[in-house]
Write a protein that holds these residues in place. Structure first.
Motif, PDB file in Angstrom:
ATOM      1  N   ASP A   1      -6.112  -0.710  -5.739  1.00 27.27           N
ATOM      2  CA  ASP A   1      -5.331  -0.371  -6.913  1.00 27.27           C
ATOM      3  C   ASP A   1      -5.377   1.140  -7.054  1.00 27.27           C
ATOM      4  OD1 ASP A   1      -4.555  -2.965  -7.738  1.00 27.27           O
ATOM      5  OD2 ASP A   1      -6.498  -3.290  -8.669  1.00 27.27           O
ATOM      6  N   ILE A   2      -4.617   1.645  -7.998  1.00 26.49           N
ATOM      7  CA  ILE A   2      -4.622   3.076  -8.268  1.00 26.49           C
ATOM      8  C   ILE A   2      -5.264   3.285  -9.637  1.00 26.49           C
ATOM      9  CG2 ILE A   2      -3.189   5.147  -8.599  1.00 26.49           C
ATOM     10  CD1 ILE A   2      -3.252   3.976  -5.694  1.00 26.49           C
ATOM     11  N   VAL A   3      -6.126   4.298  -9.738  1.00 26.58           N
ATOM     12  CA  VAL A   3      -6.716   4.643 -11.022  1.00 26.58           C
ATOM     13  C   VAL A   3      -6.213   6.022 -11.436  1.00 26.58           C
ATOM     14  CG1 VAL A   3      -8.777   3.208 -10.877  1.00 26.58           C
ATOM     15  CG2 VAL A   3      -8.822   5.487  -9.905  1.00 26.58           C
TER      16      VAL A   3
ATOM     17  N   PHE B   1       0.826  -1.204   0.000  1.00 26.83           N
ATOM     18  CA  PHE B   1       0.000   0.000   0.000  1.00 26.83           C
ATOM     19  C   PHE B   1       0.865   1.261   0.000  1.00 26.83           C
ATOM     20  CE2 PHE B   1      -3.365   2.865   1.774  1.00 26.83           C
ATOM     21  CZ  PHE B   1      -4.204   2.784   0.676  1.00 26.83           C
ATOM     22  N   ASP B   2       2.023   1.228   0.665  1.00 27.52           N
ATOM     23  CA  ASP B   2       2.952   2.370   0.622  1.00 27.52           C
ATOM     24  C   ASP B   2       3.355   2.667  -0.823  1.00 27.52           C
ATOM     25  OD1 ASP B   2       3.029   2.449   3.435  1.00 27.52           O
ATOM     26  OD2 ASP B   2       4.807   1.168   3.528  1.00 27.52           O
ATOM     27  N   ILE B   3       3.678   1.613  -1.566  1.00 25.90           N
ATOM     28  CA  ILE B   3       4.127   1.782  -2.948  1.00 25.90           C
ATOM     29  C   ILE B   3       2.979   2.255  -3.834  1.00 25.90           C
ATOM     30  CG2 ILE B   3       5.037   0.525  -4.956  1.00 25.90           C
ATOM     31  CD1 ILE B   3       6.675  -1.143  -2.887  1.00 25.90           C
ATOM     32  N   GLN B   4       1.774   1.718  -3.598  1.00 28.75           N
ATOM     33  CA  GLN B   4       0.611   2.182  -4.359  1.00 28.75           C
ATOM     34  C   GLN B   4       0.398   3.683  -4.122  1.00 28.75           C
ATOM     35  OE1 GLN B   4      -0.745   0.387  -6.652  1.00 28.75           O
ATOM     36  NE2 GLN B   4      -1.751  -1.450  -5.908  1.00 28.75           N
ATOM     37  N   LEU B   5       0.486   4.118  -2.861  1.00 25.48           N
ATOM     38  CA  LEU B   5       0.289   5.535  -2.551  1.00 25.48           C
ATOM     39  C   LEU B   5       1.402   6.409  -3.125  1.00 25.48           C
ATOM     40  CD1 LEU B   5      -1.095   5.414   1.102  1.00 25.48           C
ATOM     41  CD2 LEU B   5      -2.356   5.785  -1.034  1.00 25.48           C
ATOM     42  N   ALA B   6       2.616   5.887  -3.185  1.00 23.63           N
ATOM     43  CA  ALA B   6       3.714   6.635  -3.804  1.00 23.63           C
ATOM     44  C   ALA B   6       3.442   6.828  -5.299  1.00 23.63           C
ATOM     45  CB  ALA B   6       5.040   5.910  -3.577  1.00 23.63           C
ATOM     46  N   PHE B   7       2.953   5.783  -5.971  1.00 25.40           N
ATOM     47  CA  PHE B   7       2.586   5.897  -7.384  1.00 25.40           C
ATOM     48  C   PHE B   7       1.481   6.940  -7.562  1.00 25.40           C
ATOM     49  CE2 PHE B   7      -0.130   4.498 -10.946  1.00 25.40           C
ATOM     50  CZ  PHE B   7       0.783   4.628 -11.983  1.00 25.40           C
TER      51      PHE B   7
ATOM     52  N   GLY C   1       0.453  15.922 -12.652  1.00 26.62           N
ATOM     53  CA  GLY C   1      -0.715  16.617 -13.161  1.00 26.62           C
ATOM     54  C   GLY C   1      -1.888  15.727 -13.538  1.00 26.62           C
ATOM     55  N   PHE C   2      -1.819  14.446 -13.229  1.00 24.16           N
ATOM     56  CA  PHE C   2      -2.917  13.533 -13.556  1.00 24.16           C
ATOM     57  C   PHE C   2      -3.942  13.495 -12.427  1.00 24.16           C
ATOM     58  CE2 PHE C   2       0.634  11.830 -16.047  1.00 24.16           C
ATOM     59  CZ  PHE C   2       0.037  11.737 -17.298  1.00 24.16           C
ATOM     60  N   ASP C   3      -5.189  13.224 -12.782  1.00 25.97           N
ATOM     61  CA  ASP C   3      -6.237  12.956 -11.806  1.00 25.97           C
ATOM     62  C   ASP C   3      -6.080  11.491 -11.422  1.00 25.97           C
ATOM     63  OD1 ASP C   3      -8.494  12.818 -10.227  1.00 25.97           O
ATOM     64  OD2 ASP C   3      -9.919  13.192 -11.857  1.00 25.97           O
ATOM     65  N   ALA C   4      -5.626  11.225 -10.216  1.00 19.79           N
ATOM     66  CA  ALA C   4      -5.361   9.849  -9.762  1.00 19.79           C
ATOM     67  C   ALA C   4      -5.994   9.657  -8.395  1.00 19.79           C
ATOM     68  CB  ALA C   4      -3.855   9.604  -9.691  1.00 19.79           C
ATOM     69  N   ARG C   5      -6.471   8.429  -8.171  1.00 19.33           N
ATOM     70  CA  ARG C   5      -7.146   8.125  -6.908  1.00 19.33           C
ATOM     71  C   ARG C   5      -6.917   6.674  -6.521  1.00 19.33           C
ATOM     72  NH1 ARG C   5     -12.714  10.751  -8.583  1.00 19.33           N
ATOM     73  NH2 ARG C   5     -11.941  12.788  -9.167  1.00 19.33           N
ATOM     74  N   VAL C   6      -7.313   6.362  -5.299  1.00 24.82           N
ATOM     75  CA  VAL C   6      -7.307   4.982  -4.823  1.00 24.82           C
ATOM     76  C   VAL C   6      -8.622   4.341  -5.263  1.00 24.82           C
ATOM     77  CG1 VAL C   6      -7.375   3.508  -2.766  1.00 24.82           C
ATOM     78  CG2 VAL C   6      -5.839   5.486  -2.830  1.00 24.82           C
TER      79      VAL C   6
END
Length: 183
Positions: free
Chosen positions: A80-82, A36-42, A50-55
């Motif tokens: 996952d990350i979107v 989860f740390d790595i997912q949040l770093a991504f 500048g991307f719209d990104a979320r969990v």
């Protein structure tokens, strides 16, 4: 290039030496973290670009098909990350080393995912690979002897979900068919 502390290349000594990340800055500075740390770093890097990104929280269809009418997050046990690209959400699992970019494991394809947002959360269905993307091809070269014995070789080419399953099952197997590290 973040070291996954859940990964198969981590020794017990390295794991004991690792510090708990309190935030994404710790993960990026230490260059290591748990899934989860790595997912949040991504996620943070995508937002910084500048991307719209979320969990996205989703369920695994290997055990249960989660319907959005069920108002419980109990079965939304995967993250996952979107990232929104060209107006569409694209799903990423950056902690699975055998997945191609933008592809999910079969257990996470075709399920509903909750895209988190304080003001406008969304429930969307994850993409599935098509039949054309999930192909198994077999190529053979044979000869028939005068005695009627068929000999030859067969190669099997796996694409899509079958190739992912094969990579996951064989990622520790060396060229001699021996398991080089326990699963």
């Amino acid at each position: 290039n973040l070291k996954d502390l859940n990964g198969d290349q981590i020794t017990t000594a390295q794991l004991q030496k690792a510090k708990q990340n309190k935030n994404t800055a710790d993960t990026l500075n230490r260059r290591e973290g748990y899934h989860f740390d790595i997912q949040l770093a991504f996620l943070a890097l995508a937002e910084a670009a500048g991307f719209d990104a979320r969990v996205a929280r989703l369920s695994s269809r290997s055990s249960f098909l989660f319907p959005p009418s069920m108002k419980s997050d109990y079965f939304l046990n995967a993250y996952d990350i979107v990232v929104k690209l060209d107006g569409k959400w694209r799903f990423y699992d950056v902690t699975n080393p055998v997945l191609p970019e933008g592809q999910l494991r079969w257990q996470e394809q075709g399920v509903y995912a909750l895209i988190t947002d304080l003001n406008a959360p969304e429930m969307v269905k994850t993409p599935m690979l098509t039949a054309q993307q999930n192909v198994t091809s077999r190529i053979g070269k044979f000869s028939l002897s005068d005695e009627g014995v068929l000999e030859g070789d067969v190669r099997e080419l796996l694409f899509g979900n079958q190739s992912i399953i094969w990579r996951e099952d064989n990622r520790y197997t060396n060229d001699d068919g021996l398991v080089s590290k326990k699963k």
